[in-house]
Scaffold this motif. Sequence first.
Motif, PDB file in Angstrom:
ATOM      1  N   ASP A  34      55.988  37.106  67.654  1.00  0.00           N
ATOM      2  CA  ASP A  34      56.974  37.525  66.655  1.00  0.00           C
ATOM      3  C   ASP A  34      57.475  38.952  66.866  1.00  0.00           C
ATOM      4  OD1 ASP A  34      56.764  35.060  65.403  1.00  0.00           O
ATOM      5  OD2 ASP A  34      55.163  35.726  64.064  1.00  0.00           O
ATOM      6  N   HIS A  35      57.161  39.552  68.016  1.00  0.00           N
ATOM      7  CA  HIS A  35      57.559  40.944  68.254  1.00  0.00           C
ATOM      8  C   HIS A  35      59.080  41.063  68.355  1.00  0.00           C
ATOM      9  CE1 HIS A  35      57.553  45.029  69.737  1.00  0.00           C
ATOM     10  NE2 HIS A  35      58.326  44.640  70.743  1.00  0.00           N
ATOM     11  N   SER A  36      59.619  42.066  67.696  1.00  0.00           N
ATOM     12  CA  SER A  36      61.039  42.414  67.816  1.00  0.00           C
ATOM     13  C   SER A  36      61.127  43.734  68.567  1.00  0.00           C
ATOM     14  CB  SER A  36      61.657  42.602  66.432  1.00  0.00           C
ATOM     15  OG  SER A  36      61.611  41.401  65.714  1.00  0.00           O
ATOM     16  N   PRO A  37      62.147  43.901  69.389  1.00  0.00           N
ATOM     17  CA  PRO A  37      62.284  45.165  70.125  1.00  0.00           C
ATOM     18  C   PRO A  37      62.181  46.371  69.182  1.00  0.00           C
ATOM     19  CG  PRO A  37      63.885  43.596  70.908  1.00  0.00           C
ATOM     20  CD  PRO A  37      63.234  42.972  69.700  1.00  0.00           C
ATOM     21  N   THR A  38      61.432  47.362  69.643  1.00  0.00           N
ATOM     22  CA  THR A  38      61.101  48.519  68.827  1.00  0.00           C
ATOM     23  C   THR A  38      61.362  49.792  69.618  1.00  0.00           C
ATOM     24  OG1 THR A  38      59.359  47.243  67.733  1.00  0.00           O
ATOM     25  CG2 THR A  38      59.186  49.633  67.599  1.00  0.00           C
ATOM     26  N   ALA A  39      61.784  50.828  68.921  1.00  0.00           N
ATOM     27  CA  ALA A  39      61.861  52.171  69.514  1.00  0.00           C
ATOM     28  C   ALA A  39      60.494  52.812  69.271  1.00  0.00           C
ATOM     29  CB  ALA A  39      62.965  52.982  68.872  1.00  0.00           C
ATOM     30  N   PHE A  40      59.743  53.014  70.314  1.00  0.00           N
ATOM     31  CA  PHE A  40      58.371  53.507  70.187  1.00  0.00           C
ATOM     32  C   PHE A  40      58.248  55.017  70.100  1.00  0.00           C
ATOM     33  CE2 PHE A  40      57.593  49.199  71.620  1.00  0.00           C
ATOM     34  CZ  PHE A  40      56.470  48.840  70.899  1.00  0.00           C
ATOM     35  N   ALA A  41      59.212  55.766  70.600  1.00  0.00           N
ATOM     36  CA  ALA A  41      59.100  57.230  70.617  1.00  0.00           C
ATOM     37  C   ALA A  41      58.808  57.812  69.234  1.00  0.00           C
ATOM     38  CB  ALA A  41      60.344  57.858  71.228  1.00  0.00           C
ATOM     39  N   PRO A  42      59.496  57.376  68.165  1.00  0.00           N
ATOM     40  CA  PRO A  42      59.182  57.939  66.844  1.00  0.00           C
ATOM     41  C   PRO A  42      57.760  57.602  66.381  1.00  0.00           C
ATOM     42  CG  PRO A  42      61.302  56.808  66.790  1.00  0.00           C
ATOM     43  CD  PRO A  42      60.659  56.496  68.108  1.00  0.00           C
ATOM     44  N   LEU A  43      57.262  56.431  66.763  1.00  0.00           N
ATOM     45  CA  LEU A  43      55.901  56.049  66.397  1.00  0.00           C
ATOM     46  C   LEU A  43      54.878  56.892  67.148  1.00  0.00           C
ATOM     47  CD1 LEU A  43      56.366  52.175  66.498  1.00  0.00           C
ATOM     48  CD2 LEU A  43      56.417  53.649  64.479  1.00  0.00           C
ATOM     49  N   LEU A  44      55.077  57.044  68.441  1.00  0.00           N
ATOM     50  CA  LEU A  44      54.124  57.807  69.248  1.00  0.00           C
ATOM     51  C   LEU A  44      54.164  59.296  68.906  1.00  0.00           C
ATOM     52  CD1 LEU A  44      54.462  56.042  72.718  1.00  0.00           C
ATOM     53  CD2 LEU A  44      52.788  55.632  70.892  1.00  0.00           C
ATOM     54  N   ALA A  45      55.301  59.774  68.422  1.00  0.00           N
ATOM     55  CA  ALA A  45      55.410  61.188  68.047  1.00  0.00           C
ATOM     56  C   ALA A  45      54.463  61.516  66.892  1.00  0.00           C
ATOM     57  CB  ALA A  45      56.845  61.523  67.666  1.00  0.00           C
ATOM     58  N   ARG A  46      54.100  60.523  66.096  1.00  0.00           N
ATOM     59  CA  ARG A  46      53.194  60.740  64.967  1.00  0.00           C
ATOM     60  C   ARG A  46      51.748  60.355  65.294  1.00  0.00           C
ATOM     61  NH1 ARG A  46      57.717  58.271  62.380  1.00  0.00           N
ATOM     62  NH2 ARG A  46      56.578  56.333  62.244  1.00  0.00           N
ATOM     63  N   SER A  47      51.500  59.939  66.503  1.00  0.00           N
ATOM     64  CA  SER A  47      50.169  59.497  66.902  1.00  0.00           C
ATOM     65  C   SER A  47      49.296  60.667  67.329  1.00  0.00           C
ATOM     66  CB  SER A  47      50.265  58.511  68.073  1.00  0.00           C
ATOM     67  OG  SER A  47      50.938  57.343  67.668  1.00  0.00           O
ATOM     68  N   LEU A  48      48.014  60.506  67.134  1.00  0.00           N
ATOM     69  CA  LEU A  48      47.040  61.460  67.653  1.00  0.00           C
ATOM     70  C   LEU A  48      46.964  61.300  69.170  1.00  0.00           C
ATOM     71  CD1 LEU A  48      44.783  63.528  66.980  1.00  0.00           C
ATOM     72  CD2 LEU A  48      43.230  61.573  66.759  1.00  0.00           C
ATOM     73  N   LEU A  49      46.883  60.068  69.609  1.00  0.00           N
ATOM     74  CA  LEU A  49      46.824  59.748  71.031  1.00  0.00           C
ATOM     75  C   LEU A  49      47.088  58.270  71.221  1.00  0.00           C
ATOM     76  CD1 LEU A  49      43.771  58.332  72.151  1.00  0.00           C
ATOM     77  CD2 LEU A  49      43.150  60.261  70.687  1.00  0.00           C
ATOM     78  N   TRP A  50      47.325  57.886  72.444  1.00  0.00           N
ATOM     79  CA  TRP A  50      47.420  56.486  72.839  1.00  0.00           C
ATOM     80  C   TRP A  50      46.892  56.390  74.248  1.00  0.00           C
ATOM     81  CZ3 TRP A  50      51.443  59.719  71.914  1.00  0.00           C
ATOM     82  CH2 TRP A  50      52.232  60.066  73.002  1.00  0.00           C
ATOM     83  N   ILE A  51      46.463  55.194  74.578  1.00  0.00           N
ATOM     84  CA  ILE A  51      45.945  54.956  75.921  1.00  0.00           C
ATOM     85  C   ILE A  51      46.656  53.741  76.487  1.00  0.00           C
ATOM     86  CG2 ILE A  51      43.899  54.386  77.305  1.00  0.00           C
ATOM     87  CD1 ILE A  51      42.263  55.992  75.301  1.00  0.00           C
ATOM     88  N   ALA A  52      47.107  53.873  77.712  1.00  0.00           N
ATOM     89  CA  ALA A  52      47.791  52.789  78.404  1.00  0.00           C
ATOM     90  C   ALA A  52      46.960  52.347  79.588  1.00  0.00           C
ATOM     91  CB  ALA A  52      49.168  53.245  78.873  1.00  0.00           C
ATOM     92  N   ALA A  53      47.004  51.064  79.861  1.00  0.00           N
ATOM     93  CA  ALA A  53      46.349  50.493  81.040  1.00  0.00           C
ATOM     94  C   ALA A  53      47.434  49.951  81.964  1.00  0.00           C
ATOM     95  CB  ALA A  53      45.397  49.374  80.637  1.00  0.00           C
ATOM     96  N   HIS A  54      47.406  50.395  83.201  1.00  0.00           N
ATOM     97  CA  HIS A  54      48.351  49.913  84.213  1.00  0.00           C
ATOM     98  C   HIS A  54      47.587  49.253  85.350  1.00  0.00           C
ATOM     99  CE1 HIS A  54      51.063  52.791  82.209  1.00  0.00           C
ATOM    100  NE2 HIS A  54      52.036  52.024  82.671  1.00  0.00           N
ATOM    101  N   ARG A  55      48.130  48.167  85.820  1.00  0.00           N
ATOM    102  CA  ARG A  55      47.617  47.496  87.017  1.00  0.00           C
ATOM    103  C   ARG A  55      48.812  47.277  87.938  1.00  0.00           C
ATOM    104  NH1 ARG A  55      43.179  44.212  88.214  1.00  0.00           N
ATOM    105  NH2 ARG A  55      42.607  44.077  86.023  1.00  0.00           N
ATOM    106  N   ASP A  56      48.694  47.749  89.149  1.00  0.00           N
ATOM    107  CA  ASP A  56      49.779  47.619  90.129  1.00  0.00           C
ATOM    108  C   ASP A  56      51.109  48.127  89.577  1.00  0.00           C
ATOM    109  OD1 ASP A  56      48.003  46.454  91.976  1.00  0.00           O
ATOM    110  OD2 ASP A  56      48.304  44.470  91.078  1.00  0.00           O
TER     111      ASP A  56
END
Length: 136
Positions: A34-56
């Motif tokens: 049910d995900h709708s496209p989101t602008a994440f920059a405003p959300l991450l601007a209020r975050s303490l931190l986030w962690i991303a996992a990348h493979r290849d």
Amino acid sequence: MVNGSAHDGDTVLTVRPELADEELNELFSASWPDHSPTAFAPLLARSLLWIAAHRDGRLVGFVNVVGDGGLHAFILDTTVHPDERRQGLGVRLVRAAADEAKAYGAEWLHVDYEPHLESFYGQCGFRPTAAGLMRL
């Protein structure tokens, strides 16, 4: 892993990396029907931190941590691409988020989850507690 990267095989965990809306929306769309496209920059601007996992070079996991400005932090949006599930990546992400939240000064880490995720969050080190929730 404070403000750096950790490697496990081909998967790299990175704290607070720059992430494009396109790659986050691609991960969330694959993971949440049910995900709708989101602008994440405003959300991450209020975050303490986030962690991303990348493979290849591809984003395959994400967890966000928000804080109250004091001792409490909250896990949000734990997401692992369906192709990467049941291999321990989600647990790695949440445990790394806990370590980083502690390094940022949090003393309590909260998470809300549905009953079918109790075992997963138990593996991450959480214990069930009574809590209240109000839908607004």
